[in-house]
Write a protein that holds these residues in place. Structure first.
Motif, PDB file in Angstrom:
ATOM      1  N   VAL A 178       6.709   9.512   0.267  1.00 38.27           N
ATOM      2  CA  VAL A 178       5.744   8.451  -0.004  1.00 38.27           C
ATOM      3  C   VAL A 178       6.237   7.224   0.752  1.00 38.27           C
ATOM      4  CG1 VAL A 178       4.813   6.908  -1.770  1.00 38.27           C
ATOM      5  CG2 VAL A 178       5.048   9.347  -2.254  1.00 38.27           C
TER       6      VAL A 178
ATOM      7  N   GLU B  21       6.700  -1.115   7.213  1.00 39.23           N
ATOM      8  CA  GLU B  21       7.154  -0.187   6.175  1.00 39.23           C
ATOM      9  C   GLU B  21       8.200  -0.891   5.324  1.00 39.23           C
ATOM     10  OE1 GLU B  21       9.743   3.844   5.967  1.00 39.23           O
ATOM     11  OE2 GLU B  21       8.008   3.924   7.326  1.00 39.23           O
TER      12      GLU B  21
ATOM     13  N   ASP C  23       0.864  -1.171   0.000  1.00 34.14           N
ATOM     14  CA  ASP C  23       0.000   0.000   0.000  1.00 34.14           C
ATOM     15  C   ASP C  23       0.903   1.225   0.000  1.00 34.14           C
ATOM     16  OD1 ASP C  23      -2.415   1.536   0.283  1.00 34.14           O
ATOM     17  OD2 ASP C  23      -1.863   1.822   2.385  1.00 34.14           O
ATOM     18  N   LEU C  24       0.687   2.150  -0.941  1.00 29.24           N
ATOM     19  CA  LEU C  24       1.464   3.381  -1.035  1.00 29.24           C
ATOM     20  C   LEU C  24       0.626   4.544  -0.525  1.00 29.24           C
ATOM     21  CD1 LEU C  24       2.870   2.867  -4.637  1.00 29.24           C
ATOM     22  CD2 LEU C  24       4.090   2.486  -2.499  1.00 29.24           C
ATOM     23  N   SER C  25       1.224   5.391   0.328  1.00 37.36           N
ATOM     24  CA  SER C  25       0.504   6.557   0.827  1.00 37.36           C
ATOM     25  C   SER C  25       1.484   7.678   1.133  1.00 37.36           C
ATOM     26  CB  SER C  25      -0.302   6.200   2.072  1.00 37.36           C
ATOM     27  OG  SER C  25       0.567   5.755   3.089  1.00 37.36           O
ATOM     28  N   ALA C  26       0.955   8.902   1.181  1.00 38.92           N
ATOM     29  CA  ALA C  26       1.775  10.063   1.521  1.00 38.92           C
ATOM     30  C   ALA C  26       2.079  10.043   3.010  1.00 38.92           C
ATOM     31  CB  ALA C  26       1.052  11.343   1.144  1.00 38.92           C
TER      32      ALA C  26
END
Length: 164
Positions: free
Chosen positions: A140, A150, A130-133
């Motif tokens: 990112v 992570e 899952d990629l998020s700011a």
């Protein structure tokens, strides 16, 4: 007609020294175009991935890009192009000693669901990511979908060493 200088387009936060999204700057509605400059160790993408709807082509202007594929690594040199079909997994890198300049072209503009896979040390496996700011929006972050660990963090511009 719409004309734009690549240098006038803002550098995007990507795992590449330079990624300038030309799609909006040119007012494109049916195709995505991005300009990349990869320093040694940089990547075109945050993860090994596939697009549900979009096919993707890369044209290498200079340097040599190495793409991880299900069939193994594929090197693409200056004035060469490579195409990845919908659902086909890939991730491109600069594994050489000189910078890579390239264009990425995707059509249609929307890519549907994107499946991303990254290695998770906690799970000791390639897992969905899952990629998020980041909360401060200066990075990112990739997290393992299975355990929440992570698996990567990126900042704008070139990063020392190989990007995660």
């Amino acid at each position: 007609m719409k004309r734009v200088s690549v240098d006038d387009v803002e550098n995007s936060l990507q795992p590449a020294a330079v990624m300038r999204p030309l799609t909006d700057a040119l007012g494109l509605t049916d195709v995505a175009i991005n300009y990349y400059e990869l320093e040694p160790g940089d990547s075109f993408a945050f993860a090994y991935h596939s697009h549900e709807v979009q096919e993707e082509a890369f044209y290498v202007i200079s340097g040599v890009a190495t793409f991880e594929t299900e069939e193994g690594p594929v090197e693409v040199g200056p004035d060469e192009a490579v195409r990845f079909d919908r659902g086909e997994f890939q991730r491109g890198w600069n594994r050489g000693d000189e910078s890579v300049r390239a264009l990425a072209i995707g059509a249609p503009l929307e890519y549907g669901q994107q499946e991303t896979r990254r290695y998770c040390a906690e799970c000791d496996a390639e897992t969905d990511a899952d990629l998020s700011a980041a909360p401060d929006a200066d990075a990112v972050i990739a997290r393992c979908v299975e355990c929440g660990t992570e698996t990567g963090r990126w900042y704008r511009g070139s990063m020392d060493g190989e990007v995660p």
